[in-house]
Write a protein that holds these residues in place. Structure first.
Motif, PDB file in Angstrom:
ATOM      1  N   THR A  61       0.841  -1.203   0.000  1.00  0.00           N
ATOM      2  CA  THR A  61       0.000   0.000   0.000  1.00  0.00           C
ATOM      3  C   THR A  61       0.872   1.247   0.000  1.00  0.00           C
ATOM      4  OG1 THR A  61      -0.264  -0.628   2.298  1.00  0.00           O
ATOM      5  CG2 THR A  61      -2.225  -0.563   0.987  1.00  0.00           C
ATOM      6  N   PRO A  62       0.415   2.312  -0.655  1.00  0.00           N
ATOM      7  CA  PRO A  62       1.200   3.546  -0.675  1.00  0.00           C
ATOM      8  C   PRO A  62       1.425   4.086   0.736  1.00  0.00           C
ATOM      9  CG  PRO A  62      -0.576   3.653  -2.276  1.00  0.00           C
ATOM     10  CD  PRO A  62      -0.798   2.421  -1.469  1.00  0.00           C
ATOM     11  N   LEU A  65      -1.042   6.584   2.115  1.00  0.00           N
ATOM     12  CA  LEU A  65      -2.321   5.991   2.522  1.00  0.00           C
ATOM     13  C   LEU A  65      -2.225   5.464   3.951  1.00  0.00           C
ATOM     14  CD1 LEU A  65      -5.114   5.141   1.561  1.00  0.00           C
ATOM     15  CD2 LEU A  65      -4.107   3.130   0.551  1.00  0.00           C
TER      16      LEU A  65
ATOM     17  N   LYS B 167       3.369   2.985  -5.700  1.00  0.00           N
ATOM     18  CA  LYS B 167       3.040   3.611  -4.416  1.00  0.00           C
ATOM     19  C   LYS B 167       3.319   5.105  -4.453  1.00  0.00           C
ATOM     20  CE  LYS B 167       5.308   0.583  -1.779  1.00  0.00           C
ATOM     21  NZ  LYS B 167       5.706   0.086  -0.458  1.00  0.00           N
ATOM     22  N   ALA B 170       0.663   7.723  -5.729  1.00  0.00           N
ATOM     23  CA  ALA B 170      -0.348   8.225  -4.792  1.00  0.00           C
ATOM     24  C   ALA B 170       0.033   9.608  -4.271  1.00  0.00           C
ATOM     25  CB  ALA B 170      -0.520   7.246  -3.638  1.00  0.00           C
ATOM     26  N   LEU B 171       1.342   9.933  -4.307  1.00  0.00           N
ATOM     27  CA  LEU B 171       1.775  11.242  -3.802  1.00  0.00           C
ATOM     28  C   LEU B 171       1.339  12.373  -4.717  1.00  0.00           C
ATOM     29  CD1 LEU B 171       5.338  10.389  -2.554  1.00  0.00           C
ATOM     30  CD2 LEU B 171       3.330  10.861  -1.194  1.00  0.00           C
ATOM     31  N   SER B 173      -1.453  13.027  -5.456  1.00  0.00           N
ATOM     32  CA  SER B 173      -2.670  13.610  -4.891  1.00  0.00           C
ATOM     33  C   SER B 173      -2.364  14.849  -4.056  1.00  0.00           C
ATOM     34  CB  SER B 173      -3.396  12.574  -4.030  1.00  0.00           C
ATOM     35  OG  SER B 173      -2.646  12.277  -2.884  1.00  0.00           O
ATOM     36  N   THR B 174      -1.097  14.992  -3.590  1.00  0.00           N
ATOM     37  CA  THR B 174      -0.764  16.182  -2.780  1.00  0.00           C
ATOM     38  C   THR B 174      -0.709  17.442  -3.633  1.00  0.00           C
ATOM     39  OG1 THR B 174       1.566  15.717  -3.073  1.00  0.00           O
ATOM     40  CG2 THR B 174       0.552  14.922  -1.048  1.00  0.00           C
ATOM     41  N   MET B 181      -6.024   7.953  -5.172  1.00  0.00           N
ATOM     42  CA  MET B 181      -5.745   8.493  -3.841  1.00  0.00           C
ATOM     43  C   MET B 181      -6.387   9.867  -3.668  1.00  0.00           C
ATOM     44  SD  MET B 181      -3.968   7.650  -1.153  1.00  0.00           S
ATOM     45  CE  MET B 181      -4.386   8.602   0.281  1.00  0.00           C
ATOM     46  N   ARG B 185      -9.191  10.856  -0.896  1.00  0.00           N
ATOM     47  CA  ARG B 185      -9.008  11.902   0.118  1.00  0.00           C
ATOM     48  C   ARG B 185     -10.183  12.874   0.124  1.00  0.00           C
ATOM     49  NH1 ARG B 185      -2.985  14.131  -0.251  1.00  0.00           N
ATOM     50  NH2 ARG B 185      -3.620  15.335   1.562  1.00  0.00           N
ATOM     51  N   TYR B 192     -15.919  11.800   6.320  1.00  0.00           N
ATOM     52  CA  TYR B 192     -15.153  11.482   7.512  1.00  0.00           C
ATOM     53  C   TYR B 192     -15.294  10.007   7.884  1.00  0.00           C
ATOM     54  CZ  TYR B 192     -12.080  12.572  11.210  1.00  0.00           C
ATOM     55  OH  TYR B 192     -10.973  12.607  11.983  1.00  0.00           O
ATOM     56  N   PRO B 194     -12.622   7.420   7.372  1.00  0.00           N
ATOM     57  CA  PRO B 194     -11.312   6.984   6.864  1.00  0.00           C
ATOM     58  C   PRO B 194     -11.174   5.473   6.770  1.00  0.00           C
ATOM     59  CG  PRO B 194     -11.118   7.842   9.082  1.00  0.00           C
ATOM     60  CD  PRO B 194     -12.499   8.164   8.619  1.00  0.00           C
ATOM     61  N   TYR B 195     -11.746   4.729   7.733  1.00  0.00           N
ATOM     62  CA  TYR B 195     -11.566   3.272   7.712  1.00  0.00           C
ATOM     63  C   TYR B 195     -12.101   2.657   6.429  1.00  0.00           C
ATOM     64  CZ  TYR B 195     -10.066   2.755  12.519  1.00  0.00           C
ATOM     65  OH  TYR B 195      -9.358   2.797  13.663  1.00  0.00           O
ATOM     66  N   PHE B 198     -10.235   4.263   3.068  1.00  0.00           N
ATOM     67  CA  PHE B 198      -8.800   4.008   2.920  1.00  0.00           C
ATOM     68  C   PHE B 198      -8.498   2.516   2.886  1.00  0.00           C
ATOM     69  CE2 PHE B 198      -7.614   8.398   4.755  1.00  0.00           C
ATOM     70  CZ  PHE B 198      -7.601   8.933   3.487  1.00  0.00           C
ATOM     71  N   ILE B 199      -9.229   1.722   3.671  1.00  0.00           N
ATOM     72  CA  ILE B 199      -8.930   0.284   3.658  1.00  0.00           C
ATOM     73  C   ILE B 199      -9.336  -0.324   2.318  1.00  0.00           C
ATOM     74  CG2 ILE B 199      -9.568  -1.951   4.672  1.00  0.00           C
ATOM     75  CD1 ILE B 199      -9.508  -0.599   7.384  1.00  0.00           C
ATOM     76  N   LEU B 201      -9.350   1.225  -0.497  1.00  0.00           N
ATOM     77  CA  LEU B 201      -8.351   1.684  -1.473  1.00  0.00           C
ATOM     78  C   LEU B 201      -7.043   0.895  -1.306  1.00  0.00           C
ATOM     79  CD1 LEU B 201      -7.666   3.649  -3.705  1.00  0.00           C
ATOM     80  CD2 LEU B 201      -6.856   5.244  -1.990  1.00  0.00           C
ATOM     81  N   ALA B 202      -6.682   0.634  -0.044  1.00  0.00           N
ATOM     82  CA  ALA B 202      -5.455  -0.145   0.204  1.00  0.00           C
ATOM     83  C   ALA B 202      -5.555  -1.513  -0.466  1.00  0.00           C
ATOM     84  CB  ALA B 202      -5.226  -0.300   1.706  1.00  0.00           C
ATOM     85  N   TYR B 205      -4.896  -1.171  -4.162  1.00  0.00           N
ATOM     86  CA  TYR B 205      -3.462  -1.052  -4.443  1.00  0.00           C
ATOM     87  C   TYR B 205      -2.759  -2.393  -4.274  1.00  0.00           C
ATOM     88  CZ  TYR B 205      -3.059   3.997  -5.056  1.00  0.00           C
ATOM     89  OH  TYR B 205      -3.135   5.261  -5.553  1.00  0.00           O
TER      90      TYR B 205
END
Lengths: 231, 229
Positions: A61-62, A65, B167, B170-171, B173-174, B181, B185, B192, B194-195, B198-199, B201-202, B205
């Motif tokens: 995973t990234p 993340l 991986k 994904a950066l 996205s900043t 990603m 976000r 709100y 996140p679980y 994000f899980i 999405l993980a 990936y």
């Protein structure tokens, strides 16, 4: 370059923060790595399964993340936990420093697991047999034979893991920790000189990684010092 | 704390709509980075210091700094200069997507060129000596002996680098690139949760990582098909 005057102290303290994260996460990373390696080498099938899941998840995973998930996730989990005891609590604030440190230590720890596992397997069976023949106990074998042989095997990869840790500290600015990238963003907003401000961050990171590289090279030379006489 | 399944089902198609951008980032910077890595490798393999020294400096700088800092320098930093804003590169560097590609390419190029160099240096000297004994020229030896063997040796570390590149995408996205990603976000900022987001999405990936590993595994088997097992 005159735009930087007045920001030096901010950069200095931000560097201290980065070094603190590095130290704390290095310690945690070694612990996670050793636990993971011990689990993978153990005879218990459940421990092996858990350790395998750990390395697959955190290597696949990234990093960003994981950092975001641990920061926001732990806030929600802790809020829920505290509300059980005191329903009046609306929100628990998790310090980004510890959430970030924990996250990057978990990520790099999954790589360190493989390194430590390989290093323990790389210890010469002959050395272990020699230790047995000399009547050393299991603990003595571990301290005097396995550890000294193992750290020399692990060192080159371990040096790379330390560099990854340093570079991953930059990610913690995303969850709002007052570190180097965060300072550079603030300085940019005031001075309007983004290139100057971000290049300084790059140079500081380059300096830190150079010091670590030289330190690891020194350790490697020390680890080989007993072989020099043979040549 | 509850786990909202319907939210996952709602947001999965949204996140998967960013899959195209993630792939574009991965493949464009992967291919360009491989090309850059090859150029850097050739520069380092020449014995001329004015070729090998700049390549070494480039690799040292890009491996010694965080990729996030590199992305920020390119996206926020470069427009500080008038010359950049008037150059022909401005259409690329103006867009966050272009900046992400440039940063990822430069970064992965530095890492991959080290992998390639390691692979080239690991080729057995005896084979090269045999080649010169058979009267092959330097270039022929590089093409017919070094390259095929180095490719085989380089595949396992290269596949790890492609996974790191995935991986790193994904950066992007900043800097407001809406890849998977970036979309995740925004959803988390709205809901709100996140679980759930994000899980899932993980897991997406991780599936990609799995396929990249498998793909390179097959390629490695293909490249070493004449090697006795």
């Amino acid at each position: 370059m005159e735009a930087i005057t007045g920001w030096w102290d901010d950069y200095f303290f931000a560097t201290i923060v980065v070094l603190k994260i590095f130290m704390a996460s290095l310690l945690l990373m070694v612990i996670f790595g050793l636990i993971g390696a011990a689990a993978k080498l153990s005879n218990s099938i459940i421990a092996k399964k858990i350790a395998n899941a750990y390395t697959i998840i955190f290597r696949g995973t990234p990093e960003i993340l994981v950092v975001l998930l641990i920061y926001f996730g732990s806030a929600i989990a802790l809020t829920a936990l505290f509300q059980v005891f005191d329903p009046s609590i609306k929100y628990v604030d998790v310090p980004p420093f510890w959430a970030g440190t924990f996250a990057i230590a978990l990520i790099v720890g999954s790589y360190a697991t493989e390194t430590f596992r390989g290093a323990f397997l790389g210890v010469e069976p002959g050395s272990i047999e020699a230790a047995r023949a000399l009547g050393l106990s299991n603990i003595q074998t571990f301290i005097y034979i396995r550890i000294p042989e193992m750290w020399r095997i692990a060192l080159p990869s371990f040096g790379n893991h330390m560099l990854s840790l340093v570079k991953d500290t930059a990610l913690i600015s995303i969850i709002g920790l007052n570190e180097l990238l965060f300072v550079a963003e603030q300085a940019t907003a005031t001075t309007g000189k983004p290139f100057t401000m971000f290049i300084i961050v790059g140079l500081i990171y380059l300096g830190i990684s150079t010091v670590i590289t030289l330190f690891v090279m020194g350790l490697e030379a020390y680890g080989r010092s007993h072989l020099r006489a043979v040549k | 704390m509850s786990f909202d399944i319907s939210l996952i089902l709602d947001s999965l198609p949204k996140m998967l709509s960013g899959i195209g951008l993630t792939f574009q980032l991965l493949i464009l910077s992967g291919v360009l980075g491989l090309f850059l890595a090859f150029v850097l490798l050739l520069m380092r393999l020449t014995e001329k210091w004015y070729f090998s020294f700049p390549a070494q400096i480039f690799i040292y700088v890009f491996r010694g700094t965080p990729i996030l800092v590199q992305i920020f320098i390119i996206y926020y930093g470069l427009p500080q200069f008038e010359a950049i804003r008037e150059s022909i590169f401005w259409p690329i560097l103006r867009e966050p997507f272009g900046c992400a590609i440039v940063a990822l390419t430069l970064n992965t190029g530095a890492y991959v060129s080290e992998i390639l160099r390691g692979a080239v240096l690991a080729v057995d000297r005896g084979l090269l000596e045999a080649g010169s004994a058979l009267g092959l020229s330097r270039n022929q030896r590089f093409i017919y002996i070094t390259s095929p063997l180095a490719i085989r040796l380089g595949i396992p570390p290269y596949s790890n680098d492609v996974i790191s590149l995935l991986k790193s995408t994904a950066l992007a996205s900043t800097i407001t690139v809406f890849d998977m990603m970036g979309i995740a976000r925004t959803i988390v900022a709205e809901t709100y949760a996140p679980y759930e987001i994000f899980i899932s999405l993980a897991i997406i990936y991780m599936i990609f990582t799995f396929f990249i590993q498998k793909g390179f595994g097959y390629f490695e088997n293909f490249m070493s098909r004449h090697v006795k097992k």
